[in-house]
Motif scaffolding. Structure first.
Motif, short mmCIF file in Angstrom:
data_model
loop_
_atom_site.label_atom_id
_atom_site.label_comp_id
_atom_site.label_asym_id
_atom_site.label_seq_id
_atom_site.Cartn_x
_atom_site.Cartn_y
_atom_site.Cartn_z
N ALA A 137 67.96 -29.00 21.18
CA ALA A 137 66.51 -28.89 21.30
C ALA A 137 65.81 -29.63 20.17
O ALA A 137 64.79 -30.29 20.38
N ASP A 138 66.35 -29.53 18.97
CA ASP A 138 65.78 -30.27 17.83
C ASP A 138 65.84 -31.77 18.09
O ASP A 138 64.89 -32.50 17.81
N MET A 139 66.97 -32.23 18.60
CA MET A 139 67.14 -33.65 18.90
C MET A 139 66.13 -34.11 19.95
O MET A 139 65.63 -35.24 19.89
N LEU A 140 65.78 -33.24 20.87
CA LEU A 140 64.83 -33.57 21.93
C LEU A 140 63.37 -33.48 21.46
O LEU A 140 62.46 -33.87 22.19
N GLY A 141 63.15 -32.95 20.28
CA GLY A 141 61.79 -32.81 19.77
C GLY A 141 61.08 -31.56 20.24
O GLY A 141 59.85 -31.47 20.17
N ALA A 142 61.85 -30.56 20.72
CA ALA A 142 61.25 -29.30 21.16
C ALA A 142 60.73 -28.53 19.96
O ALA A 142 61.22 -28.67 18.83
N ASP A 143 59.73 -27.70 20.20
CA ASP A 143 59.16 -26.88 19.13
C ASP A 143 60.04 -25.67 18.81
O ASP A 143 60.04 -25.20 17.67
N ASP A 144 60.76 -25.17 19.82
CA ASP A 144 61.60 -24.00 19.60
C ASP A 144 62.62 -23.91 20.73
O ASP A 144 62.53 -24.65 21.72
N ALA A 145 63.57 -23.01 20.55
CA ALA A 145 64.61 -22.84 21.57
C ALA A 145 65.05 -21.39 21.63
O ALA A 145 65.06 -20.68 20.61
N ILE A 146 65.39 -20.96 22.81
CA ILE A 146 65.96 -19.63 23.04
C ILE A 146 67.32 -19.85 23.69
O ILE A 146 67.44 -20.60 24.67
N ALA A 147 68.34 -19.20 23.13
CA ALA A 147 69.70 -19.37 23.64
C ALA A 147 70.45 -18.06 23.45
O ALA A 147 69.91 -17.08 22.92
N ILE A 148 71.69 -18.03 23.88
CA ILE A 148 72.52 -16.85 23.68
C ILE A 148 72.90 -16.76 22.21
O ILE A 148 73.46 -17.70 21.64
N ASN A 149 72.57 -15.64 21.59
CA ASN A 149 72.82 -15.46 20.16
C ASN A 149 74.28 -15.10 19.91
O ASN A 149 74.87 -14.30 20.64
N LEU A 150 74.84 -15.69 18.86
CA LEU A 150 76.25 -15.48 18.53
C LEU A 150 76.38 -14.61 17.28
O LEU A 150 75.67 -14.80 16.30
N GLU A 151 77.32 -13.69 17.34
CA GLU A 151 77.55 -12.78 16.21
C GLU A 151 78.35 -13.48 15.11
O GLU A 151 79.29 -14.22 15.39
N GLN A 152 77.94 -13.21 13.86
CA GLN A 152 78.70 -13.67 12.71
C GLN A 152 78.91 -12.48 11.76
O GLN A 152 78.00 -11.68 11.56
N VAL A 153 80.08 -12.40 11.20
CA VAL A 153 80.39 -11.39 10.19
C VAL A 153 80.96 -12.11 8.98
O VAL A 153 81.91 -12.89 9.11
N ASP A 154 80.34 -11.87 7.83
CA ASP A 154 80.75 -12.56 6.59
C ASP A 154 80.74 -14.07 6.77
O ASP A 154 81.61 -14.78 6.25
N GLY A 155 79.76 -14.55 7.51
CA GLY A 155 79.60 -15.99 7.69
C GLY A 155 80.56 -16.63 8.68
O GLY A 155 80.57 -17.85 8.83
N LYS A 156 81.33 -15.82 9.39
CA LYS A 156 82.30 -16.34 10.35
C LYS A 156 81.94 -15.89 11.77
O LYS A 156 81.52 -14.74 11.97
N PHE A 157 82.10 -16.79 12.73
CA PHE A 157 81.86 -16.44 14.12
C PHE A 157 82.94 -15.47 14.61
O PHE A 157 84.13 -15.67 14.35
N THR A 158 82.51 -14.43 15.32
CA THR A 158 83.44 -13.42 15.80
C THR A 158 83.89 -13.65 17.25
O THR A 158 84.79 -12.96 17.73
N GLY A 159 83.21 -14.56 17.94
CA GLY A 159 83.50 -14.76 19.35
C GLY A 159 82.72 -13.84 20.25
O GLY A 159 82.91 -13.83 21.47
N LYS A 160 81.80 -13.05 19.65
CA LYS A 160 80.97 -12.12 20.42
C LYS A 160 79.51 -12.58 20.41
O LYS A 160 79.10 -13.38 19.57
N THR A 161 78.76 -12.07 21.36
CA THR A 161 77.32 -12.36 21.43
C THR A 161 76.54 -11.16 20.94
O THR A 161 77.07 -10.05 20.82
N THR A 162 75.26 -11.38 20.68
CA THR A 162 74.39 -10.28 20.26
C THR A 162 73.10 -10.32 21.08
O THR A 162 72.65 -11.38 21.52
#
Length: 239
Positions: A137-162
């Motif tokens: 979305a940033d590359m396209l020049g959009a003002d904002d984006a909504i997507a599926i949020n990803l969970e992180q624990v201690d800065g690492k992706f857990t493979g889960k969504t939130t």
């Protein structure tokens, strides 16, 4: 019908912009970004080739509006477990350069530019992970984006969504929450999508457009006299 105008509680301003909402996959690009990403991860040796077989089967259900998005995200996020933002960003930057930019529809870019010239606000809403949607979305020049949020624990992706998945009616729920956070009221709204999965979103905007519609959405658009746009014609993809 719930429209954009009716769900925002923001105070009106002297000059209210329109809100232009774009789906991403098969609407702005001639591909599904999540499918391309899975293939890219296999190509880079980050994911096993079996992921492509599993992903293809689930995408067949998506085309029928019957995908279990929780299961899809669980399967496709598995290769990212334990990785951090910096590692993913390096992969995403290369992915966008080599796989997303060449798949952009020229008409999509032109439509975004048309809205921006009018002073409209551009919002991309996608049922794909935020690690892909937001930089695209940033590359396209959009003002904002909504997507599926990803969970992180201690800065690492857990493979889960939130939170609420931005899929089917979940896109409307997320859009309403986004609107509640805005300090600007909108004069009206445009919505663009290719998929019957986005019918709830298109029903929620003032001016729905069926772009490159699948058969089910095309029929619905015809019955309701919506504008249909086909950006899949020859020489319209940025190669």
């Amino acid at each position: 019908m719930t429209t954009i105008n009716s769900v925002t509680n923001s105070p009106a301003t002297n000059v209210m912009p329109y809100l232009a909402i774009f789906d991403l996959d098969e609407t702005l690009i001639a591909a599904d970004s999540a499918s391309l990403w899975s293939a890219y991860l296999v190509e880079k040796g980050v994911a096993p080739s079996t992921l492509l077989v599993e992903e293809k089967q689930m995408m067949q259900a998506y085309a029928k509006g019957k995908m279990d998005m929780e299961s899809y995200m669980q399967a496709t996020l598995k290769p990212m477990i334990g990785m951090d933002d910096s590692a993913i960003s390096v992969l995403v930057d290369e992915f966008i350069k080599h796989h997303i930019k060449p798949a952009l529809y020229q008409d999509a870019i032109s439509r975004i530019q048309w809205h921006k010239r009018r002073g409209d606000k551009i919002l991309v809403i996608s049922a794909t992970g935020e690690h892909l949607v937001k930089p695209i979305a940033d590359m396209l020049g959009a003002d904002d984006a909504i997507a599926i949020n990803l969970e992180q624990v201690d800065g690492k992706f857990t493979g889960k969504t939130t939170g609420t998945l931005s899929y089917q009616y979940g896109k409307v729920i997320r859009m309403k929450a986004w609107l509640d956070e805005q300090d600007t009221a909108f004069k009206g709204s445009y919505g663009y999508s290719d998929s019957i999965n986005d019918l709830p979103l298109l029903d929620a905007v003032d001016r729905p457009f069926a772009v490159n519609p699948d058969p089910a959405l095309a029929l619905h658009a015809q019955m309701n006299e919506w504008t249909i746009m086909d950006w899949r014609h020859d020489n319209n993809i940025l190669r």
